[in-house]
Design a protein around this motif. Sequence first.
Motif, PDB file in Angstrom:
ATOM      1  N   GLN A 193     -18.035   4.391 -20.200  1.00 52.69           N
ATOM      2  CA  GLN A 193     -18.791   3.545 -19.287  1.00 52.69           C
ATOM      3  C   GLN A 193     -17.878   2.737 -18.373  1.00 52.69           C
ATOM      4  N   ARG A 225     -26.476  -7.029  -5.038  1.00 43.67           N
ATOM      5  CA  ARG A 225     -25.129  -6.850  -5.592  1.00 43.67           C
ATOM      6  C   ARG A 225     -24.795  -7.985  -6.547  1.00 43.67           C
ATOM      7  N   VAL A 253     -19.040  -3.043  -8.222  1.00 43.90           N
ATOM      8  CA  VAL A 253     -17.947  -3.586  -9.042  1.00 43.90           C
ATOM      9  C   VAL A 253     -16.673  -3.679  -8.223  1.00 43.90           C
ATOM     10  N   ARG A 254     -16.430  -2.689  -7.392  1.00 44.07           N
ATOM     11  CA  ARG A 254     -15.192  -2.675  -6.594  1.00 44.07           C
ATOM     12  C   ARG A 254     -15.124  -3.843  -5.618  1.00 44.07           C
ATOM     13  N   ARG A 267     -15.484   2.863 -10.787  1.00 40.73           N
ATOM     14  CA  ARG A 267     -15.734   3.585  -9.533  1.00 40.73           C
ATOM     15  C   ARG A 267     -16.992   3.088  -8.829  1.00 40.73           C
ATOM     16  N   HIS A 268     -17.687   2.139  -9.454  1.00 37.86           N
ATOM     17  CA  HIS A 268     -18.962   1.662  -8.897  1.00 37.86           C
ATOM     18  C   HIS A 268     -18.704   0.800  -7.656  1.00 37.86           C
ATOM     19  N   PRO A 269     -19.389   1.057  -6.554  1.00 38.85           N
ATOM     20  CA  PRO A 269     -19.146   0.296  -5.313  1.00 38.85           C
ATOM     21  C   PRO A 269     -19.349  -1.205  -5.475  1.00 38.85           C
ATOM     22  N   ILE A 328     -16.718   4.770 -15.498  1.00 39.17           N
ATOM     23  CA  ILE A 328     -17.757   4.869 -14.469  1.00 39.17           C
ATOM     24  C   ILE A 328     -17.834   3.590 -13.637  1.00 39.17           C
ATOM     25  N   LEU A 329     -17.795   2.454 -14.316  1.00 39.87           N
ATOM     26  CA  LEU A 329     -17.930   1.169 -13.619  1.00 39.87           C
ATOM     27  C   LEU A 329     -16.762   0.905 -12.673  1.00 39.87           C
ATOM     28  N   TYR A 352     -26.847  -7.729  -9.748  1.00 44.67           N
ATOM     29  CA  TYR A 352     -26.364  -6.642 -10.603  1.00 44.67           C
ATOM     30  C   TYR A 352     -25.096  -7.064 -11.349  1.00 44.67           C
TER      31      TYR A 352
END
Length: 227
Positions: free
Chosen positions: A128, A6, A138-139, A134-136, A131-132, A9
């Motif tokens: 993009q 994580r 990023v959250r 909603r990314h786990p 999408i990000l 990333y």
Amino acid sequence: MRDWFRRRYLDLLGSIYIYNEHRGYTSIDRVLQAVRARDSGNHALIAAIEKHRADERKHYMMFKRWFELQGRKPLYVDRTCGHIDRFVEIMFRRTIDDLDTRAVIADDALFEKLCRVISLTEQRGYRQVEILLRHPAVRTDKALVRIFEVIEKDEPSHWAPYDGWLRANGRREPKWWERRIDDFIHSELLFLKLPALFLNPWLRRRTDWADEHDAAALPAEALPAGA
């Protein structure tokens, strides 16, 4: 192990974004130069592009602060990770730095092409970010979520002036093959370059901040007022 993946990333994501935000506002300086030369009386268009430039600079500073709070600089990524870099290289067959601004000013077809490239790039950026958000991974980072929320709010105004110029001057919208190029650049980054960088143990960090060299990198006539 999951926490390492994580962090890695998010570190790489932030590094790619800060590169693109910096490349964005420094490239817009060149666009402003062209627009001021072509349409010096079009104050609304110039103001809209100036806002675009200011927003890109603001986004860069938000990512810079995000890294500063972690006590480190971004990972070193280059123009191969820049969406606008790749788009310009494919469409104009030269890098942004080598793009002849005077030629773009003088040729309606080149300026039209540049407007379409910028518009498609900004629209891609907006999709993009959606999408990000909603990314786990990023959250899990509240500061990063706030940055992307600001970008999401700002982004729609960024392609509007270029689309508006195309319509006002009777120019065409992007064709299917231009959209496919945009898709290709995005897929290339997502499925090839991002994994390669993620797994590269020798990927080093920057030793400076990109904006330290802004004034030296720009031609004098492209510098914003007060620079």
